[in-house]
Design a protein around this motif. Sequence first.
Motif, mmCIF file in Angstrom:
data_model
loop_
_atom_site.group_PDB
_atom_site.id
_atom_site.type_symbol
_atom_site.label_atom_id
_atom_site.label_comp_id
_atom_site.label_asym_id
_atom_site.label_seq_id
_atom_site.Cartn_x
_atom_site.Cartn_y
_atom_site.Cartn_z
ATOM 1 N N PRO A 77 1.159 -1.191 -0.167
ATOM 2 C CA PRO A 77 0.471 0.430 -0.099
ATOM 3 C C PRO A 77 0.904 1.765 -0.193
ATOM 4 O O PRO A 77 0.152 2.510 -0.127
ATOM 5 N N ALA A 78 2.536 1.175 -0.134
ATOM 6 C CA ALA A 78 2.859 2.186 0.372
ATOM 7 C C ALA A 78 3.419 3.162 -1.123
ATOM 8 O O ALA A 78 3.482 4.251 -1.249
ATOM 9 N N ILE A 79 3.050 1.912 -1.782
ATOM 10 C CA ILE A 79 3.579 2.515 -3.067
ATOM 11 C C ILE A 79 2.632 2.502 -4.420
ATOM 12 O O ILE A 79 0.828 1.675 -4.053
ATOM 13 N N LYS A 80 2.576 2.889 -5.694
ATOM 14 C CA LYS A 80 1.418 3.085 -6.767
ATOM 15 C C LYS A 80 2.223 2.565 -7.404
ATOM 16 O O LYS A 80 3.245 3.249 -8.258
ATOM 17 N N ALA A 81 1.583 1.259 -8.125
ATOM 18 C CA ALA A 81 2.330 0.743 -9.889
ATOM 19 C C ALA A 81 1.616 1.127 -10.948
ATOM 20 O O ALA A 81 -0.063 0.476 -11.786
ATOM 21 N N THR A 82 2.120 1.841 -12.180
ATOM 22 C CA THR A 82 1.284 1.672 -13.395
ATOM 23 C C THR A 82 2.051 1.691 -14.353
ATOM 24 O O THR A 82 3.354 2.143 -14.404
ATOM 25 N N TYR A 83 2.226 0.322 -16.174
ATOM 26 C CA TYR A 83 2.351 0.715 -17.203
ATOM 27 C C TYR A 83 2.218 1.989 -17.761
ATOM 28 O O TYR A 83 0.677 2.314 -18.266
ATOM 29 N N GLU A 84 3.567 2.747 -18.239
ATOM 30 C CA GLU A 84 3.003 4.330 -18.902
ATOM 31 C C GLU A 84 4.027 3.561 -20.148
ATOM 32 O O GLU A 84 4.942 2.848 -20.683
ATOM 33 N N VAL A 85 2.951 4.254 -21.067
ATOM 34 C CA VAL A 85 3.972 5.260 -22.324
ATOM 35 C C VAL A 85 4.222 6.541 -22.640
ATOM 36 O O VAL A 85 3.749 7.703 -22.484
ATOM 37 N N PHE A 86 5.363 6.587 -23.730
ATOM 38 C CA PHE A 86 6.001 7.658 -24.100
ATOM 39 C C PHE A 86 6.966 7.668 -25.596
ATOM 40 O O PHE A 86 6.799 6.301 -26.103
ATOM 41 N N SER A 87 7.094 8.899 -25.733
ATOM 42 C CA SER A 87 7.243 8.935 -27.023
ATOM 43 C C SER A 87 8.634 8.581 -27.219
ATOM 44 O O SER A 87 9.839 9.471 -25.991
ATOM 45 N N SER A 88 8.727 8.489 -28.328
ATOM 46 C CA SER A 88 10.742 8.608 -28.406
ATOM 47 C C SER A 88 10.791 8.907 -30.072
ATOM 48 O O SER A 88 11.453 8.046 -31.001
ATOM 49 N N PRO A 89 10.110 9.541 -30.594
ATOM 50 C CA PRO A 89 10.725 10.040 -31.985
ATOM 51 C C PRO A 89 11.875 9.335 -32.690
ATOM 52 O O PRO A 89 12.169 9.366 -33.831
ATOM 53 N N LYS A 90 13.538 9.883 -31.791
ATOM 54 C CA LYS A 90 14.754 9.260 -32.417
ATOM 55 C C LYS A 90 14.718 7.438 -31.916
ATOM 56 O O LYS A 90 15.805 7.293 -32.467
ATOM 57 N N GLY A 91 13.606 7.036 -31.797
ATOM 58 C CA GLY A 91 13.851 5.649 -31.073
ATOM 59 C C GLY A 91 12.893 4.893 -32.232
ATOM 60 O O GLY A 91 13.197 4.493 -33.259
ATOM 61 N N HIS A 92 12.312 4.294 -31.400
ATOM 62 C CA HIS A 92 11.514 3.229 -32.449
ATOM 63 C C HIS A 92 9.759 4.090 -32.346
ATOM 64 O O HIS A 92 8.477 2.946 -32.510
ATOM 65 N N GLY A 93 9.915 4.934 -32.035
ATOM 66 C CA GLY A 93 8.479 5.908 -31.839
ATOM 67 C C GLY A 93 8.064 6.159 -30.853
ATOM 68 O O GLY A 93 7.241 7.114 -31.133
ATOM 69 N N GLU A 94 8.015 5.009 -30.516
ATOM 70 C CA GLU A 94 7.255 4.590 -28.850
ATOM 71 C C GLU A 94 7.541 3.626 -27.872
ATOM 72 O O GLU A 94 8.413 3.033 -27.870
ATOM 73 N N GLY A 95 7.885 4.063 -26.895
ATOM 74 C CA GLY A 95 8.569 3.138 -25.417
ATOM 75 C C GLY A 95 6.911 2.913 -24.542
ATOM 76 O O GLY A 95 6.410 4.206 -23.917
ATOM 77 N N GLY A 96 7.608 2.320 -23.533
ATOM 78 C CA GLY A 96 6.853 1.784 -22.820
ATOM 79 C C GLY A 96 7.581 1.173 -21.159
ATOM 80 O O GLY A 96 8.966 0.830 -21.370
#
Length: 309
Positions: A77-96
Amino acid sequence: MKQNTSQKPQKTPQEASLNIPQQAFDWYDEYAHGDIDRRTFLTRLASLSVAGLTVSAIGGALIPDYAKAEQVSFNDPAIKATYEVFSSPKGHGEGGGYLVQPTSLPESGVAPCVLVVHENRGLNPYIKDVARRLAMQGYVAFAPDALFPLGGYPGNDDDGRAMQKSLDKDKIEQDMVAAALWLKEHEKTTGKLGVVGFCFGGYIANFLAASIPDKLDAAVPFYGTPAKQPLVDQVKGPLLIHFAENDKRVNATWEEYKVVLEKNAAEYEAFTYAKAQHGFHNDSTSRYSPKDAELAWRRTVEFFDSHLK
């Protein structure tokens, strides 16, 4: 660990490691880094004569068992975990990746942040647990998955290693840069950014210290090689560098890297842990050294507290 008293007690990975010859650890390092395949690794183990340990016992002790690696429950209960996506235009376009926040933030509503970078096989359970450990220390931690473009960590290291090897390394590096900058700008962070990485992730920690030196406030590579020339010449620090004594491959790069750090007047501190193996912080295999791992982790948290809080 529960034991069946009707059978001979099984050795823990740490107990088994006391009888495993250094040659077996070296072969596992070759296997883990893709220099030999699993069959070759096991065939080599069969050539050893180790009192009290079978080939399957040695192999089982060396190959990670991630059920042993959880120190912080994902339901804590002391933490909160989620899966997130981010933009990576110089990499694979999108990361997570895997974002872990303390449920109790300061009155300001924000906290410093740390990027947590995995080894050469994707975002496995051990690395997720490291992110949770940092959240328990008051940090917003984000562990990106280099395998996100291929669907993410597949659930086993052999496939994960092959998947990561199939990806363009330059694009992976740019995904990690994008992940770091995304985290630094996250609404729940102060903008103070650290990175900790292990093996390949240790390389990425050094790479980020060289590629975004003005954006990064603290870097902690565990048994990682430095960035390549000429990029490495941009390293400023501060860095806290952890080495294992029994790690010839990584340690061979240190003297040259040290010269660069000294030339740049980079702030750094380096520790070598006597008799430790490459991967000594990973508590899912017999390479794990509890005493060294605990000391290195305490130093790491203190380093982040000093430079990020």
